[in-house]
Scaffold this active site. Structure first.
Site, short mmCIF file in Angstrom:
data_model
loop_
_atom_site.label_atom_id
_atom_site.label_comp_id
_atom_site.label_asym_id
_atom_site.label_seq_id
_atom_site.Cartn_x
_atom_site.Cartn_y
_atom_site.Cartn_z
CG HIS A 1 -3.91 2.01 4.11
ND1 HIS A 1 -4.41 1.38 5.22
CD2 HIS A 1 -3.55 1.03 3.25
CE1 HIS A 1 -4.36 0.07 5.04
NE2 HIS A 1 -3.84 -0.18 3.86
CG PHE B 1 -11.26 6.60 0.65
CD1 PHE B 1 -11.06 7.38 -0.48
CD2 PHE B 1 -10.67 5.35 0.70
CE1 PHE B 1 -10.29 6.92 -1.54
CE2 PHE B 1 -9.89 4.88 -0.36
CZ PHE B 1 -9.69 5.66 -1.47
NE ARG C 1 -1.92 -1.94 7.70
CZ ARG C 1 -2.08 -2.84 6.75
NH1 ARG C 1 -3.29 -3.14 6.32
NH2 ARG C 1 -1.05 -3.41 6.17
NE ARG D 1 -0.46 -1.75 2.50
CZ ARG D 1 0.53 -2.21 1.73
NH1 ARG D 1 1.55 -1.45 1.42
NH2 ARG D 1 0.47 -3.44 1.25
CG ASP E 1 -3.18 0.55 -3.15
OD1 ASP E 1 -3.00 -0.36 -3.98
OD2 ASP E 1 -3.92 0.45 -2.15
CD GLU F 1 -15.79 5.78 1.45
OE1 GLU F 1 -16.57 6.42 0.72
OE2 GLU F 1 -15.23 4.72 1.09
#
Ligand code: TPP
Ligand code: MG
Lengths: 280, 312
Positions: B109, B83, B10, B167, B117, B58
């Site tokens: 991610h 998303f 990323r 990530r 998460d 989004e």
């Protein structure tokens, strides 16, 4: 507006409606009700407002029109054909295999269609992108977007509305076709949707309320929208779903049904009579 | 040799956007309130006038990208894979892919290496979703160098494209000076004659290590890195199938709908060969440190080694 202009607009709107009926009848499917409710608006936009050129439909400096309520494609196709973007006889190929007139607008198929739509709630976001793109280029392109009153139940419409006012997209003008009907009934029954003007104004829009079948009110509202700086505009148009076909008017069952031969003949007779009266 | 770099893809993505934007004024970047996480923040800092935060919306962001592309811009729209590809699936399909618009969608991610998460954010379905859409291309770079080249390529590619970002910081694989990114072409990282390990994205590094462990047992494994999942490189897969026989696919994604099934389709139709799909076995992830999760789901070198040994 002088009476000649009004009369010409009435005639064009009548022709759009005949095209809607003929194409939907030929396809034996499609959405007449919501097409008829925006015929007057389309007649005005294409003959008086939009800077578009049927000979050069991809001109990057043209104004854009996004039919976010894409199921009203028959009305869009009808006005595009009348403006000369393609042949009038193409209208009868609506929804047929191999036709460039897809069931819902497809920008890669039909000259003059600026955005592919049909999934409700999405066209307005693309319109925001277009308006933002025009701003980035410091161009005078204006973007118009037509939404259904049922369509605005989609959450994405409010995401896009927040975006439009956050980025001060004053080159964007929405039309809400407030015909009070969707598929399963009235918008009141189905979703309890009310206070549409208040909703848009609380999202930061310059809101105008008009009769969507009155050309002078349409003109006045569009001019006010153009003069409003730093805010997007939303023109809420009270309309009649099925307008100008007696048995379709304000009748939810004509949202997505094609007339049979007998019904088609009645509708055509009514519209042709209205047209010849105007041509007297 | 280039430097060994340990960096999350990323971050490489955010840096590469700045590089490509320097020479191409049409590039604009959109995010949905995750710029600090997707690293589009790096672009925002460099080109604040060409960055647009869309807020937590989004679906709208994807549509705005579509509209911008019709005005000649080249939008990169970014959020977590869950998303962008997940929530935005229908918008991507109808507003971008069907009209074949020039929008690049980044899914950050991705996979279980999101870590703490947990399952709501660990998207192991994005490749399956994006593969099923006509006109869509999919890039899944495995390290810093590959991501840099992928972004450079994406900026020139006409049409919808999905780019998968991770990530977790990972060590680079492509440190060789002759590294070349070719859209639609797999890269053979190690030759071998007994079996072939085909991997994509984050687990490519662990796949190479697993191949070294197998070597100690006398198993000579070929290792192929697939950075372009769609269109997939049929030639490199069929060559491996005919030269080595059994294939193992390794991905940080559900074994349904991802690289493994793409490879299966190629060999089934052309050169039936046994394929063992290694990945997330049709289950949801869970919270935990990324390294422990990769170990738990057997996507680390030891886990891969044992799964491969058990399935030979
Ligand atoms: C996302 C999505 N959901 C459902 C539909 C099916 N659909 C087509 S038209 C319609 C009703 C639209 O009502 P409204 O926006 O009021 O249109 P109008 O009355 O102007 O025809 C629905 C639900 C759709 N096209 N897209
Ligand atoms: Mg309605």
């Amino acid at each position: 507006m002088d009476s000649k202009s009004i009369k010409d607009l009435c005639k064009l709107a009548c022709k759009i409606r005949i095209g809607v009926l003929e194409s939907v009848f030929s396809a034996q499917s499609g959405h007449p009700g919501g097409s008829l409710s925006i015929a007057d608006l389309l007649a005005y936009l294409y003959s008086k407002e939009l800077k578009v050129d049927p000979k050069n439909p991809q001109n990057p400096n043209r104004d854009r029109l996004v039919l976010s309520k894409g199921h009203a494609a028959p009305a869009l196709y009808s006005i595009l054909a009348h403006m000369g973007f393609f042949q009038l006889e193409d209208l009868k190929t609506l929804r047929k295999l191999g036709s460039h007139l897809q069931g819902h607008p497809s920008m890669k198929s039909t000259p003059g269609v600026d955005m592919t739509t049909g999934s409700l709630g999405q066209g307005i976001s693309a319109a925001c992108g277009m308006a933002l793109g025009a701003k980035l280029d410091n161009s005078n392109v204006r973007v118009y977007c037509i939404l259904g009153d049922g369509e605005i139940e989609e959450g994405q419409v409010w995401e896009a509305s927040m975006f439009a006012s956050h980025y001060n997209l004053d080159n964007l003008c929405l039309f809400i076709d407030n015909n009070s009907l969707q598929i399963d009934g009235s918008i009141q029954e189905v979703a309890g949707l009310s206070n549409i003007p208040e909703k848009f104004s609380s999202f930061g829009f310059n809101v105008l309320e008009i009769d969507g079948h009155d050309f002078e009110q349409i003109e006045d509202a569009i001019n006010k929208a153009k003069n409003c700086k730093s805010k997007p505009s939303a023109i809420i148009m009270k309309t009649n779903k099925g307008k100008c076909v007696s048995y379709m008017e304000n009748n939810v069952s004509w949202h997505g049904a094609a007339p049979n031969k007998e019904q088609f003949d009645i509708a055509k007779k009514e519209l042709v009579a209205a047209l010849s009266k105007l041509e007297d | 040799m280039s430097k060994l770099i340990k960096k999350a893809t990323r971050e490489s993505f955010g840096e590469a956007l700045v590089e490509v934007a320097k020479s191409n004024d049409n590039i604009v970047v959109l995010d949905a309130d995750l710029a600090t996480a997707t690293k589009t923040q790096i672009f925002k800092n460099a080109f604040p006038d060409r960055f647009f935060d869309c807020g937590i919306s989004e679906c709208n962001m994807i549509g705005v990208g579509a509209g911008l592309s019709t005005m000649g811009k080249i939008p990169f729209v970014a959020s977590f894979a869950m998303f962008s590809a997940g929530r935005g699936f229908e918008q991507i399909r109808n507003s971008i892919a069907y009209p074949n618009l020039n929008v690049k969608i980044a899914g950050s991610h991705a996979g279980i290496s999101v870590g703490e998460d947990g399952a709501t954010h660990q998207c192991c379905e994005d490749i399956a979703l994006m593969r099923s859409i006509p006109n869509m291309s999919i890039l899944n770079p495995c390290d810093h160098y590959e991501m840099q080249e992928a972004v450079k390529y994406a900026a020139t590619h006409k049409g919808p494209m999905y780019i998968r970002l991770g990530r977790l910081a990972i060590e680079s694989v492509n440190n060789n000076d002759d590294y070349k990114f070719e859209f639609g072409k797999g890269i053979q990282l190690k030759d071998g004659k007994d079996i072939t390990l085909i991997s994509t994205g984050l687990p490519v590094k662990a796949t190479l290590s697993a191949a070294n462990l197998l070597k100690k047992d006398g198993i000579d494994a070929r290792v192929i890195n697939i950075h372009t999942i769609k269109p997939i490189d049929k030639d490199i897969i069929l060559k491996a199938a005919s030269e080595t026989g059994q294939i193992f696919t390794i991905e940080e994604h559900n074994i349904i709908g991802g690289l493994g099934e793409a490879v299966c389709s190629v060999v089934c139709e052309n050169h039936p060969t046994k394929v063992t799909r290694i990945g997330i076995d049709d289950q949801f992830g869970q919270s935990g440190p990324a390294a422990e999760l990769l170990k738990h789901y057997k996507l680390d070198a030891d886990g891969l080694y044992s799964t491969i040994k058990n399935n030979l």
